[in-house]
Motif scaffolding. Structure first.
Motif, mmCIF file in Angstrom:
data_model
loop_
_atom_site.group_PDB
_atom_site.id
_atom_site.type_symbol
_atom_site.label_atom_id
_atom_site.label_comp_id
_atom_site.label_asym_id
_atom_site.label_seq_id
_atom_site.Cartn_x
_atom_site.Cartn_y
_atom_site.Cartn_z
ATOM 1 N N CYS A 46 -11.235 10.645 7.003
ATOM 2 C CA CYS A 46 -11.107 9.240 6.624
ATOM 3 C C CYS A 46 -10.208 8.495 7.603
ATOM 4 O O CYS A 46 -10.526 7.380 8.041
ATOM 5 C CB CYS A 46 -10.542 9.108 5.209
ATOM 6 N N LEU A 47 -9.095 9.119 7.965
ATOM 7 C CA LEU A 47 -8.180 8.465 8.897
ATOM 8 C C LEU A 47 -8.856 8.248 10.247
ATOM 9 O O LEU A 47 -8.710 7.187 10.861
ATOM 10 C CB LEU A 47 -6.906 9.303 9.052
ATOM 11 N N ASP A 48 -9.601 9.232 10.685
ATOM 12 C CA ASP A 48 -10.336 9.067 11.931
ATOM 13 C C ASP A 48 -11.327 7.920 11.817
ATOM 14 O O ASP A 48 -11.480 7.115 12.738
ATOM 15 C CB ASP A 48 -11.094 10.362 12.280
ATOM 16 N N VAL B 247 -3.169 1.722 6.331
ATOM 17 C CA VAL B 247 -4.339 1.256 5.585
ATOM 18 C C VAL B 247 -4.715 2.288 4.516
ATOM 19 O O VAL B 247 -4.958 1.944 3.352
ATOM 20 C CB VAL B 247 -5.531 1.004 6.535
ATOM 21 N N TRP B 248 -4.743 3.531 4.908
ATOM 22 C CA TRP B 248 -5.066 4.605 3.972
ATOM 23 C C TRP B 248 -4.083 4.633 2.793
ATOM 24 O O TRP B 248 -4.473 4.770 1.634
ATOM 25 C CB TRP B 248 -5.049 5.942 4.718
ATOM 26 N N LEU B 249 -2.808 4.486 3.104
ATOM 27 C CA LEU B 249 -1.795 4.505 2.043
ATOM 28 C C LEU B 249 -2.018 3.349 1.071
ATOM 29 O O LEU B 249 -1.938 3.526 -0.150
ATOM 30 C CB LEU B 249 -0.387 4.432 2.650
ATOM 31 N N VAL B 250 -2.305 2.188 1.599
ATOM 32 C CA VAL B 250 -2.522 1.028 0.728
ATOM 33 C C VAL B 250 -3.774 1.238 -0.122
ATOM 34 O O VAL B 250 -3.754 1.032 -1.339
ATOM 35 C CB VAL B 250 -2.631 -0.273 1.558
ATOM 36 N N ILE B 251 -4.839 1.688 0.508
ATOM 37 C CA ILE B 251 -6.095 1.860 -0.219
ATOM 38 C C ILE B 251 -5.954 2.880 -1.351
ATOM 39 O O ILE B 251 -6.296 2.619 -2.496
ATOM 40 C CB ILE B 251 -7.230 2.310 0.746
ATOM 41 N N THR B 252 -5.420 4.043 -1.005
ATOM 42 C CA THR B 252 -5.426 5.129 -1.987
ATOM 43 C C THR B 252 -4.376 4.949 -3.079
ATOM 44 O O THR B 252 -4.441 5.627 -4.105
ATOM 45 C CB THR B 252 -5.207 6.501 -1.315
#
Lengths: 233, 233
Positions: free
Chosen positions: B120-122, B152-157
């Motif tokens: 996902c990060l990639d 972005v990942w931290l905010v989304i999840t």
DNA sequence: GTATTATTAGAGTATATACTCTAGGTAGTC
DNA sequence: GACTACCTAGAGTATATACTCTAATAATAC
């Protein structure tokens, strides 16, 4: 030390180590070599213990985030806030781990925590405001500052969970304060585009100090040729 | 529908509604009006059920985040990614809620989830790269792009957890997909400073669509004069 | 039809967990 | 020394939870 305080201390210790979910009141009593009855003499139930610990946590963070209104902020202030908040997060790290369940089990806690969050968000926003006044970052609209502050809060409070789930190799075991503080790197990443020319280089240099190091253990474990993921450059 | 599939479906439904922690295998069986024995005929244990659901989730997100390499990205693509990811998050919302505990209970899941996160990060990073190629955002260094993607990942999840803990008034009960998608507002906030002049206005307009509305219920509940907190302007 | 396999029911079990209850000890005060 | 307020022990309980076991039933193959 009074038994009551010993219970709070041991509970915090066990909660942090094993997670609240995995620590029963019987465990706490056993760990202190006291009887369950004794524990329940001092606390009505497990929720009460957790609530008292939260009050300590709240007090600590409120103390850290007390923003002086009589002088402008400095870079040192900003770093102090970041370091302090992550220290607090570390000392009470069980809390954000099972937050949702904890709040579901205690109305008082839910209410208090919401107000606590609001205060923290206001504080973060206020810090940004004063950093703009000090010429460290460009001023932003109220709306943008609020949204930014919320993103900062999300990164701060969930950095540990990320480390434990995506990063840690085995059993989410031994996480260190140093690793946790790499979250500061992520927070400063959010500020980069808003830095003024005067301060940009200095903040970037500070940020470098928190750059995550590639953990040896992990690289060894990975199949050859695989990217290291979140940490890859 | 086969019993096995019914079990997976009901489990997902109950997990999402009440949280994995509050749903026992007996509950699932009762909800389907089948016997516990029957359930355990189809699945070795509760972890197996969760693992199978994760595989579905993983498949869905991988499908959504498949990035076309034969053409440039458009704004529509970006919004599709955001909408899709939040849809997936909604459909399997129990998962991120108790993530840490779930991973502690299943080695396979821990390993798979880590690889999933890396993918996902990639993907997020690749999306940023292609958005830069398309002239939507300014190009960034690899290092900055990685750190940004992680934010972005931290905010989304973790947006949902925030809503449930800091925002929801009572019992973290009825959260809607609409509220969840206000997370898109937060994600777009991260992009703002990197937008090119050519696209800035268009993205800001899109972002406005997701701006959180002040929930009436909450305002009523608050004492007069108190700020509304994260949403205040 | 019979043999085999897949599916289901439902009672039951081992373990755990939060919490209770009674009885007794200890420390300080008059 | 007796009264009182505080503290502690430890056995015990009601409930829950993940999971097992046996026996019966349905589906399929030959």
């Amino acid at each position: 030390m009074k038994t009551r305080d010993k219970i709070l201390l041991s509970s915090l210790e066990l909660f942090n180590e094993r997670g609240e979910r995995n620590v029963t009141t019987n465990h706490i009593a056993a760990h202190l070599a006291i009887s369950p009855g004794n524990l329940y003499y001092h606390f009505r139930n497990k929720s009460d213990i957790i609530y008292e610990i939260f009050l300590e946590y709240e007090k600590l963070v409120d103390y850290y985030l007390d923003i002086p209104e009589d002088r402008p902020l400095t870079l040192d202030d900003m770093m102090f806030y970041l370091e302090s908040v992550f220290d607090g997060l570390w000392s009470y790290r069980f809390f954000h781990r099972d937050l949702e369940h904890l709040l579901d089990g205690d109305r008082r806690l839910r209410q208090d925590y919401r107000e606590f969050t609001d205060r923290c968000l206001d504080a973060i926003s206020r810090i940004f405001e004063k950093m703009a006044e000090a010429g460290i970052i460009e001023p932003q609209s109220d709306e943008l500052r609020s949204a930014m502050s919320l993103n900062v809060w999300l990164v701060i409070t969930n950095w540990m969970a990320f480390l434990k789930t995506a990063h840690a190799c085995e059993e989410s075991a031994n996480l260190t304060l140093t690793e946790l503080k790499q979250g500061i790197y992520q927070v400063l990443t959010l500020e980069i585009p808003y830095l003024t020319a005067a301060y940009r280089e200095r903040v970037l240099a500070l940020r470098e100090k928190y750059r995550p190091q590639l953990p040896e253990a992990r690289e060894v474990e990975l199949p050859v040729g695989k990217t290291v993921g979140w940490n890859a450059v």
